[in-house]
Design a protein around this motif. Structure first.
Motif, PDB file in Angstrom:
ATOM      1  N   HIS A  76       1.843 -19.907  19.160  1.00 21.43           N
ATOM      2  CA  HIS A  76       2.083 -20.927  18.064  1.00 21.43           C
ATOM      3  C   HIS A  76       2.603 -20.033  16.859  1.00 21.43           C
ATOM      4  CE1 HIS A  76      -0.211 -24.546  18.986  1.00 21.43           C
ATOM      5  NE2 HIS A  76      -0.703 -23.977  19.686  1.00 21.43           N
ATOM      6  N   ILE A  77       2.142 -18.871  16.480  1.00 18.60           N
ATOM      7  CA  ILE A  77       2.832 -18.258  15.360  1.00 18.60           C
ATOM      8  C   ILE A  77       4.362 -17.920  15.736  1.00 18.60           C
ATOM      9  CG2 ILE A  77       2.948 -15.938  14.238  1.00 18.60           C
ATOM     10  CD1 ILE A  77      -0.216 -15.717  15.027  1.00 18.60           C
ATOM     11  N   ALA A  78       4.866 -17.730  16.764  1.00 18.39           N
ATOM     12  CA  ALA A  78       6.188 -17.615  17.030  1.00 18.39           C
ATOM     13  C   ALA A  78       7.047 -18.847  16.805  1.00 18.39           C
ATOM     14  CB  ALA A  78       6.261 -16.902  18.311  1.00 18.39           C
ATOM     15  N   ALA A  79       6.433 -19.920  17.318  1.00 20.43           N
ATOM     16  CA  ALA A  79       7.169 -21.026  17.057  1.00 20.43           C
ATOM     17  C   ALA A  79       7.319 -21.512  15.621  1.00 20.43           C
ATOM     18  CB  ALA A  79       6.355 -22.272  17.793  1.00 20.43           C
ATOM     19  N   GLY A  80       6.341 -21.371  14.900  1.00 20.92           N
ATOM     20  CA  GLY A  80       6.292 -21.294  13.420  1.00 20.92           C
ATOM     21  C   GLY A  80       7.289 -20.561  12.646  1.00 20.92           C
ATOM     22  N   GLN A  81       7.482 -19.373  13.123  1.00 19.56           N
ATOM     23  CA  GLN A  81       8.618 -18.237  12.651  1.00 19.56           C
ATOM     24  C   GLN A  81      10.029 -18.864  12.809  1.00 19.56           C
ATOM     25  OE1 GLN A  81       7.583 -14.610  14.518  1.00 19.56           O
ATOM     26  NE2 GLN A  81       6.098 -13.882  12.833  1.00 19.56           N
ATOM     27  N   ILE A  82      10.095 -19.360  14.504  1.00 20.53           N
ATOM     28  CA  ILE A  82      11.177 -19.758  14.599  1.00 20.53           C
ATOM     29  C   ILE A  82      11.610 -21.120  13.895  1.00 20.53           C
ATOM     30  CG2 ILE A  82      12.630 -20.852  16.622  1.00 20.53           C
ATOM     31  CD1 ILE A  82      10.879 -19.102  18.425  1.00 20.53           C
ATOM     32  N   HIS A  83      10.785 -21.988  13.555  1.00 18.78           N
ATOM     33  CA  HIS A  83      11.058 -23.110  12.824  1.00 18.78           C
ATOM     34  C   HIS A  83      11.503 -23.005  11.522  1.00 18.78           C
ATOM     35  CE1 HIS A  83      10.601 -27.297  11.584  1.00 18.78           C
ATOM     36  NE2 HIS A  83       9.977 -27.131  10.505  1.00 18.78           N
ATOM     37  N   ARG A  84      10.582 -21.816  10.783  1.00 19.09           N
ATOM     38  CA  ARG A  84      10.884 -21.226   9.634  1.00 19.09           C
ATOM     39  C   ARG A  84      12.210 -20.692   9.408  1.00 19.09           C
ATOM     40  NH1 ARG A  84       5.589 -20.769   9.802  1.00 19.09           N
ATOM     41  NH2 ARG A  84       5.927 -18.503  10.049  1.00 19.09           N
ATOM     42  N   SER A  85      12.716 -20.152  10.406  1.00 24.42           N
ATOM     43  CA  SER A  85      14.114 -19.155  10.142  1.00 24.42           C
ATOM     44  C   SER A  85      15.201 -20.048   9.849  1.00 24.42           C
ATOM     45  CB  SER A  85      14.301 -18.580  11.602  1.00 24.42           C
ATOM     46  OG  SER A  85      14.798 -19.064  12.619  1.00 24.42           O
ATOM     47  N   GLY A  86      15.142 -21.522  10.272  1.00 25.88           N
ATOM     48  CA  GLY A  86      16.267 -22.390   9.845  1.00 25.88           C
ATOM     49  C   GLY A  86      17.396 -22.144  10.763  1.00 25.88           C
TER      50      GLY A  86
END
Length: 88
Positions: free
Chosen positions: A38-48
């Motif tokens: 979940h944390i990784a998916a959020g980071q990937i999403h926020r990376s644009g």
């Protein structure tokens, strides 16, 4: 040699390291894979679009929840085995 195309000039997207860690944890039967996924998916999403690895992260989330359910079920079985009255 030919001139570089726009695709050659684009920076390579890097794979999110936490997505890889989450996937490895999922393969090691760890429920922590869901949290890290979940944390990784959020980071990937926020990376644009600068990071990749969303399929790894979401696979880790699914497997992590599966392992969590399995650990809870196994714990319930162990609890039942040790608290059941002995037949007389």
């Amino acid at each position: 040699m030919s001139d570089p195309t726009p695709a050659d000039l684009r920076p390579r997207r890097r794979t999110n390291a936490l997505a890889v860690v989450a996937f490895i944890l999922a393969l090691l039967v760890s429920p922590f894979a869901a949290l890290f996924g979940h944390i990784a998916a959020g980071q990937i999403h926020r990376s644009g679009g600068a990071e990749r690895g969303a399929p790894l992260a979401w696979t880790a989330v699914g497997l992590g929840y599966l392992w969590l359910a399995g650990w809870i079920f196994a714990g319930a079985l162990v609890y039942q085995a040790f608290t059941a009255p002995f037949p007389s």
